[in-house]
Design an enzyme around this catalytic site. Structure first.
Site, PDB file in Angstrom:
ATOM      1  N   TYR A  85       0.839  -1.212   0.000  1.00 38.14           N
ATOM      2  CA  TYR A  85       0.000   0.000   0.000  1.00 38.14           C
ATOM      3  C   TYR A  85       0.860   1.243   0.000  1.00 38.14           C
ATOM      4  O   TYR A  85       2.009   1.240   0.441  1.00 38.14           O
ATOM      5  CB  TYR A  85      -0.937   0.016   1.209  1.00 38.14           C
ATOM      6  CG  TYR A  85      -0.229   0.303   2.512  1.00 38.14           C
ATOM      7  CD1 TYR A  85      -0.114   1.617   2.992  1.00 38.14           C
ATOM      8  CD2 TYR A  85       0.325  -0.727   3.273  1.00 38.14           C
ATOM      9  CE1 TYR A  85       0.557   1.888   4.190  1.00 38.14           C
ATOM     10  CE2 TYR A  85       0.985  -0.472   4.447  1.00 38.14           C
ATOM     11  CZ  TYR A  85       1.102   0.840   4.908  1.00 38.14           C
ATOM     12  OH  TYR A  85       1.767   1.099   6.082  1.00 38.14           O
TER      13      TYR A  85
ATOM     14  N   PHE B  78       2.321   9.665   3.764  1.00 41.45           N
ATOM     15  CA  PHE B  78       2.673   9.504   5.181  1.00 41.45           C
ATOM     16  C   PHE B  78       3.216   8.101   5.487  1.00 41.45           C
ATOM     17  O   PHE B  78       3.819   7.896   6.536  1.00 41.45           O
ATOM     18  CB  PHE B  78       1.481   9.826   6.088  1.00 41.45           C
ATOM     19  CG  PHE B  78       0.308   8.887   5.930  1.00 41.45           C
ATOM     20  CD1 PHE B  78       0.263   7.656   6.582  1.00 41.45           C
ATOM     21  CD2 PHE B  78      -0.766   9.240   5.124  1.00 41.45           C
ATOM     22  CE1 PHE B  78      -0.827   6.806   6.429  1.00 41.45           C
ATOM     23  CE2 PHE B  78      -1.854   8.374   4.972  1.00 41.45           C
ATOM     24  CZ  PHE B  78      -1.868   7.154   5.617  1.00 41.45           C
ATOM     25  N   ASP B  79       3.022   7.163   4.585  1.00 41.12           N
ATOM     26  CA  ASP B  79       3.544   5.814   4.802  1.00 41.12           C
ATOM     27  C   ASP B  79       3.462   5.024   3.503  1.00 41.12           C
ATOM     28  O   ASP B  79       2.618   5.293   2.635  1.00 41.12           O
ATOM     29  CB  ASP B  79       2.763   5.094   5.899  1.00 41.12           C
ATOM     30  CG  ASP B  79       3.477   3.814   6.360  1.00 41.12           C
ATOM     31  OD1 ASP B  79       4.690   3.714   6.114  1.00 41.12           O
ATOM     32  OD2 ASP B  79       2.823   2.940   6.957  1.00 41.12           O
TER      33      ASP B  79
ATOM     34  N   ILE C 114      -6.778  -0.796  11.497  1.00 39.28           N
ATOM     35  CA  ILE C 114      -7.738   0.280  11.724  1.00 39.28           C
ATOM     36  C   ILE C 114      -9.042  -0.115  11.063  1.00 39.28           C
ATOM     37  O   ILE C 114      -9.066  -0.836  10.059  1.00 39.28           O
ATOM     38  CB  ILE C 114      -7.217   1.633  11.196  1.00 39.28           C
ATOM     39  CG1 ILE C 114      -6.953   1.562   9.693  1.00 39.28           C
ATOM     40  CG2 ILE C 114      -5.979   2.074  11.961  1.00 39.28           C
ATOM     41  CD1 ILE C 114      -6.570   2.898   9.059  1.00 39.28           C
TER      42      ILE C 114
ATOM     43  N   TYR D 275      -7.574   7.311  12.463  1.00 39.87           N
ATOM     44  CA  TYR D 275      -6.908   7.611  13.726  1.00 39.87           C
ATOM     45  C   TYR D 275      -7.621   8.708  14.516  1.00 39.87           C
ATOM     46  O   TYR D 275      -7.098   9.235  15.500  1.00 39.87           O
ATOM     47  CB  TYR D 275      -5.438   8.005  13.467  1.00 39.87           C
ATOM     48  CG  TYR D 275      -4.655   6.830  12.913  1.00 39.87           C
ATOM     49  CD1 TYR D 275      -4.153   5.862  13.767  1.00 39.87           C
ATOM     50  CD2 TYR D 275      -4.443   6.699  11.550  1.00 39.87           C
ATOM     51  CE1 TYR D 275      -3.451   4.774  13.258  1.00 39.87           C
ATOM     52  CE2 TYR D 275      -3.748   5.607  11.044  1.00 39.87           C
ATOM     53  CZ  TYR D 275      -3.250   4.659  11.902  1.00 39.87           C
ATOM     54  OH  TYR D 275      -2.559   3.590  11.401  1.00 39.87           O
TER      55      TYR D 275
ATOM     56  N   PHE E 148      -5.626   5.453   0.817  1.00 36.21           N
ATOM     57  CA  PHE E 148      -4.773   4.280   0.642  1.00 36.21           C
ATOM     58  C   PHE E 148      -4.927   3.722  -0.783  1.00 36.21           C
ATOM     59  O   PHE E 148      -6.040   3.594  -1.286  1.00 36.21           O
ATOM     60  CB  PHE E 148      -5.144   3.161   1.631  1.00 36.21           C
ATOM     61  CG  PHE E 148      -4.823   3.492   3.056  1.00 36.21           C
ATOM     62  CD1 PHE E 148      -3.558   3.271   3.569  1.00 36.21           C
ATOM     63  CD2 PHE E 148      -5.797   4.032   3.894  1.00 36.21           C
ATOM     64  CE1 PHE E 148      -3.269   3.568   4.891  1.00 36.21           C
ATOM     65  CE2 PHE E 148      -5.510   4.325   5.209  1.00 36.21           C
ATOM     66  CZ  PHE E 148      -4.242   4.103   5.718  1.00 36.21           C
TER      67      PHE E 148
END
Length: 566
Positions: free
Chosen positions: A54, A64-65, A84, A110, A127
């Protein structure tokens, strides 16, 4: 450290869980299935283990990731609170290789807390996900037979040694290994712990030549550790397998009698010399050798170590004309090393054999009397002149020669080395009108070298019929007296009494003796030639006439030679 923290929060639900309350309906996660594979054998369900890649970004596109940046896929369980909530929902129903865009609202991500220094409070997360693997702890091996030979006499069992080709991929199709790229089969024992458990199980029951697809869940493959850099942890494996051959170390030679002649008077044993044609193939049908391609039989002794042990055993008991399949395991063939570039190591060999003939070096001529006239009192002896018809063939029926192709029967004086030894002995003790079948081994025929039209080491079959016979004369004689010769032989031979005997007088005298039954010439199709030879022998100085000093009986000449030698 921040990335590791985020990954942990993504998998475990992070600090977003407290105070979120009801996460809201599923539609709160926006799902864009922008790529769906044509074939979807399985969809992600609650409780499934998954592996995926992902990229995670904010609305403005800022990343962010990313699992790609870490060079490792993410593995986890769906629907048990380890992800999540938005990811738990957004991943359900995915297929392997499916790609989705997921928009996860804050209350399913989050929340109002975020992740310090990484994800601000109340952030909507984007995502881009690709599903790579799906499995469940209750999964079993998935075996699909792609093709199977019509003929399958035996299947793989535990402790068998197998040779197979394979392509190995991950569930998403990523290749990780292939025997084809190594140009060599993978060779190993089954059920002895040399393979991963899934392959040990997946190869059982296969036929030589069968193709299978075997899907192996991680717990029957390399599990949590994976393997090197090519197989990630918790990866399902897909093997496309072609079983080339297999055997068991306890196997002996397997025989299949394809065609056995109704009449089989004799079977080959150790020490016999066999001529046979063969096609040699591997178990998958690949031809590695053929005597037919050389247009020449393979000729050898059996049971004496001149050929591989499996063929030494497999040719025992064959009949002339028999067709037999001999399956030879590698420990009775060329073993682990193989032979040349056509027979791989540990290969099972299949020989389709056609027996042309065989014999033993101690064999005599085999004589079968087909017909013998009644009242047969006079039979042929050495030095007799015989006329006979014959058909000559190989034992497989191939016609070689026949006297019927000519105007006259064959003529020969027995014992004069004018025909092969086996035929000469087969013509002895025959009556006129008698018919025989003679089987002549090569050491009494044309030997290892053969002759024009006759293969080397060939056993010959003669059908002979004796037409007529004439009593012969001893070796070295052209004429013999039935009684004592005349006391005054020269005077009687000199018909005009002029003291010399020319050729015509000599010929007339000899013909008269034969006509009156007082003597006989060496049997021949040309009596005139025999008489001419006699005259030439007596005309010592070759002046065209015989004098009294020149004329000598053969018996007297032989006696003089004895005295000279003494």
């Amino acid at each position: 450290s921040i990335f590791l923290l985020l990954l942990l929060l993504l998998l475990l639900g992070g600090p977003a869980a407290p105070g979120l309350g009801d996460p809201g309906p599923l539609e709160d996660v926006v799902i864009d299935r922008y790529y769906i594979p044509k074939i979807c054998l399985r969809e992600v369900q609650m409780g499934d283990f998954i592996r995926y890649h992902y990229n995670g970004t904010f609305k403005d596109g800022k990343k962010f990731d990313s699992s790609y940046d870490r060079g490792a896929t993410v593995a986890g369980v769906v629907g048990v609170g380890r992800l999540i909530t938005g990811m738990d929902r957004g991943l359900q129903g995915m297929c392997v290789n499916e790609r989705r865009h997921l928009i996860v609202p804050p209350h399913l991500g989050y929340g109002s807390i975020g992740v310090a220094g990484l994800i601000p409070p109340d952030a909507t997360l984007y995502f881009d996900v690709v599903m790579l693997d799906i499995w469940n702890k209750n999964d079993k091996l998935q075996i699909t037979t792609l093709s199977k030979p019509e003929r399958c006499n035996r299947t793989v069992e535990n402790s068998d040694f197998v040779r197979y080709h394979y392509n190995g991929t991950l569930l998403d199709g990523t290749p990780f290994d292939s025997s084809y790229s190594k140009d060599s089969t993978y060779d190993t024992y089954v059920g002895t712990g040399w393979l991963i458990k899934g392959m040990d199980q997946g190869l059982l029951g296969m036929c030589a030549g069968e193709k299978r697809s075997i899907i192996i869940p991680p717990f029957l493959a390399y599990g949590e550790k994976g393997y090197g850099t090519v197989i990630p942890p918790q990866a399902s494996l897909v093997f496309s397998v072609l079983l080339v051959d297999f055997h068991n170390p306890k196997d002996g030679v397997f025989l299949e009698h394809l065609e056995v002649p109704e009449s089989c008077k004799r079977r080959a044993v150790t020490g016999d010399f066999v001529r046979y044609h063969y096609n040699g193939t591997l178990m998958d049908g690949t031809l590695f050798d053929s005597s037919y391609s050389r247009n020449h039989t393979y000729n050898t002794y059996i049971g004496k170590g001149y050929i591989i042990p499996g063929m030494d055993q497999g040719l025992q008991g064959v009949c002339v004309g028999e067709r037999r399949r001999v399956v030879v395991p590698p420990h009775l063939a060329y073993g682990e090393n193989g032979a040349g570039n056509k027979i791989p190591g540990s290969a099972v060999l299949i020989f389709d054999v056609h027996i042309i003939d065989f014999h033993n070096p101690a064999d005599p001529v085999e004589v079968e009397t087909v017909y013998r006239p009644e009242g047969c009192n006079v039979t042929t002896r050495d030095r007799d002149f015989v006329r006979y018809h014959y058909n000559c063939s190989l034992l497989d029926g191939t016609k070689l020669f026949s006297s019927h192709d000519y105007e006259k029967p064959q003529e020969v004086t027995l014992g004069t080395n004018k025909v092969i030894e086996g035929l000469n002995s087969g013509l002895l003790n025959m009556c006129a009108g008698e018919r025989r079948v003679l089987i002549v081994p090569p050491h009494l025929g044309h030997g290892e070298s053969g002759a024009r039209g006759v293969p080397g080491s060939a056993v010959l079959r003669f059908e002979v019929e004796l037409i007529s016979m004439e009593e012969g004369v001893p070796e070295g004689y052209l004429f013999i007296w039935h009684g004592d010769p005349p006391a005054s032989l020269y005077e009687q031979m000199d018909l005009n009494k002029d003291g010399e005997i020319p050729a015509d007088e000599f010929s007339t005298f000899i013909k008269t003796q034969v006509a009156e039954g007082k003597g006989r010439l060496m049997p021949s199709s040309d009596p005139e030639k025999v008489i001419a030879d006699m005259f030439r022998n007596q005309d010592r100085n070759q002046d065209g006439k015989i004098t009294s000093e020149e004329l000598k009986l053969k018996s007297d000449e032989d006696q003089e030679k004895i005295h000279e030698e003494l």
